[in-house]
Design a protein around this motif. Structure first.
Motif: not given
Length: 478
Positions: A151-153, A172-179, A191-198
């Motif tokens: 997500a950050e890349r 990769e969205y299903e795995n991102l949602r699981a994360a 906060v970190r993952l949510t901000g990266a996916l905004g």
């Protein structure tokens, strides 16, 4: 086997009841066949039988694979599953054995890449084993780190080859949602993952989803960190599209700028300033919008980042359209188009083509506007931005109305309205846009009469988004 065992329960349970209980499928699906080997009498016995034939290292890897949601690639297996007692060099051979034994499925994608998956029954079985063996938390933390890195890349690379990063996140969205689910009870990680996916949710018109996660994460933010500032920028952008929280946009964006300035991050400061510039256009504060853009442009030029210079010029171009100055806006739009094509900035290309078409619309050059909006529609389709595509369809409706092609204009207006309703969003009032809409499509409705206008609008609403796009892009069809 699972289907056969489930079918045996039809005697006792309705299909709806079976569906409800499938979460605990191993308790439900016991028995059901009158013949067969003992190890096939129950679903658990069948899986147990296969599992017990595995070596201990194979069992450990199989259990860890259950941490994935949906499908996954080999790189993810190697990064997520390689920890004691397994080493990096063990993973490939062990994984190949699981594939050979049909415990892991394999799918070749259109581009030739290979994705792997566990059948849901095996996935649930592995999760139970992972939990019983006390490895679940470690595995999910490792899974989170891998998908956070993706997500950050993607966040860092979004301004170059945008479609490539969007496609990766979609895959990769299903795995991102699981994360996200795992991290929701861990404020810093969430906060970190949510901000990266905004930006992903924003670009793909998932405004409701983006706002939900952003608001949820903001409740748990701590301190003035880069992750918090990034999250605030995303939250502010989503608020534009929901009247109930529209006032929160300025609060979040200005706080984001404040944090980035304190952290000394010029690049991110300017990215947040660009969004403030967009917001200022909505509120009619064009002088401040211009100030935000010019500060960003100066810094991005100093940093030597042409893609971000182009991005910073988007609200600048838009501000001139709001002021009914298409002759000033047009060369800016053309410059953005040139840079966006060079760096494969698909979202910026869609915006710039939209503004390019707006220039023709404001000059009442309706045939040229029709052509330019059609190019903007195609740019939106590349990134899957439904909301922005609706703006292009509305532009095409105005262009058709300006040519006295009233029926097509009204149908498209109806199609756009229902799509916005389905997305759950609405656009704030913009004088140049809504005023032109009333001047063109509003006049079309007056010309055909109230009754026919209602019929045509209903025909448009019944089309659905995809058919409306096809209809709009058939430039000769009325």
């Amino acid at each position: 086997l699972a289907i056969e065992l489930a079918a045996a329960r039809i005697k006792l349970l309705s299909p709806a009841d079976i569906l409800e209980r499938l979460e605990d499928r191993f308790q439900l699906l016991t028995g059901g066949m009158r013949t067969g080997l003992v190890q096939h009498k129950t679903l658990r016995a069948t899986v147990d039988w296969s599992y017990e034939l595995l070596s201990e290292p194979e069992q450990i890897l199989f259990n860890r694979l259950s941490v994935f949601a949906g499908d996954f690639d080999m790189e993810a297996v190697e990064e997520v599953c390689a920890s004691e007692p397994l080493t990096d060099t063990d993973i490939l051979d062990l994984f190949s054995m699981l594939v050979d034994k049909s415990l892991v499925g394999r799918d070749t994608q259109a581009d030739g890449s290979i994705r792997y998956r566990l059948l849901e029954t095996l996935h649930q079985y592995g999760k139970e084993k992972l939990h019983v063996n006390g490895e679940e938390e470690l595995a999910r933390a490792s899974h989170y780190r891998h998908y956070l890195n993706i997500a950050e890349r993607a966040y860092d690379g979004q301004n170059n080859e945008t479609s490539t990063w969007l496609n990766l996140l979609e895959t990769e969205y299903e795995n991102l949602r699981a994360a996200l689910e795992w991290s929701s009870s861990r404020p810093e990680e969430y906060v970190r993952l949510t901000g990266a996916l905004g930006w992903f949710w924003y670009t793909t018109s998932q405004y409701t989803t983006g706002l939900h996660y952003a608001q949820s994460a903001l409740e748990h933010r701590e301190g003035k960190t880069p992750a918090v500032a990034r999250l605030l920028t995303s939250h502010g952008k989503f608020c534009f599209y929901f009247p109930a929280v529209y006032g929160d946009a300025a609060v979040s964006l200005e706080e984001s700028v404040e944090i980035w300035r304190e952290l000394g991050n010029e690049r991110e400061t300017c990215l947040a300033l660009i969004e403030i510039g967009m917001m200022k256009c909505f509120t009619g504060d064009y002088a401040d919008a211009t100030r935000c853009c010019e500060e960003s442009i100066e810094i991005f030029e100093k940093l030597g980042e042409p893609p971000l210079v182009a991005r910073a010029k988007i609200p600048l171009c838009w501000s001139y359209l709001h002021r009914f100055q298409p002759d000033i806006a047009e060369p800016i739009a053309e410059e953005i188009i040139e840079i966006a094509l060079q760096f494969q900035m698909t979202r910026e290309l869609a915006f710039a083509r939209h503004f390019h078409a707006d220039c023709s619309l404001l000059r009442e050059e309706y045939i040229e506007a029709q052509v330019r909006y059609s190019e903007a529609v195609r740019a939106c389709l590349t990134v899957g931005d439904i909301a922005q595509a609706c703006s292009e369809l509305h532009g095409m409706a105005m262009a058709y109305a300006g040519q006295s092609r009233y029926q097509k204009a009204i149908r498209l207006d109806g199609a756009v309205s229902v799509t916005y309703e389905e997305l759950g969003v609405s656009l704030p009032y913009m004088e140049f846009w809504h005023g032109t809409l009333e001047k063109t499509v509003g006049r079309a409705k007056e010309e055909v009469g109230e009754e026919e206008a209602a019929t045509l609008e209903e025909e448009g609403r019944a089309m659905g988004y995809e058919k409306a796009v096809e209809y709009a892009l058939d430039l000769e069809r009325d």
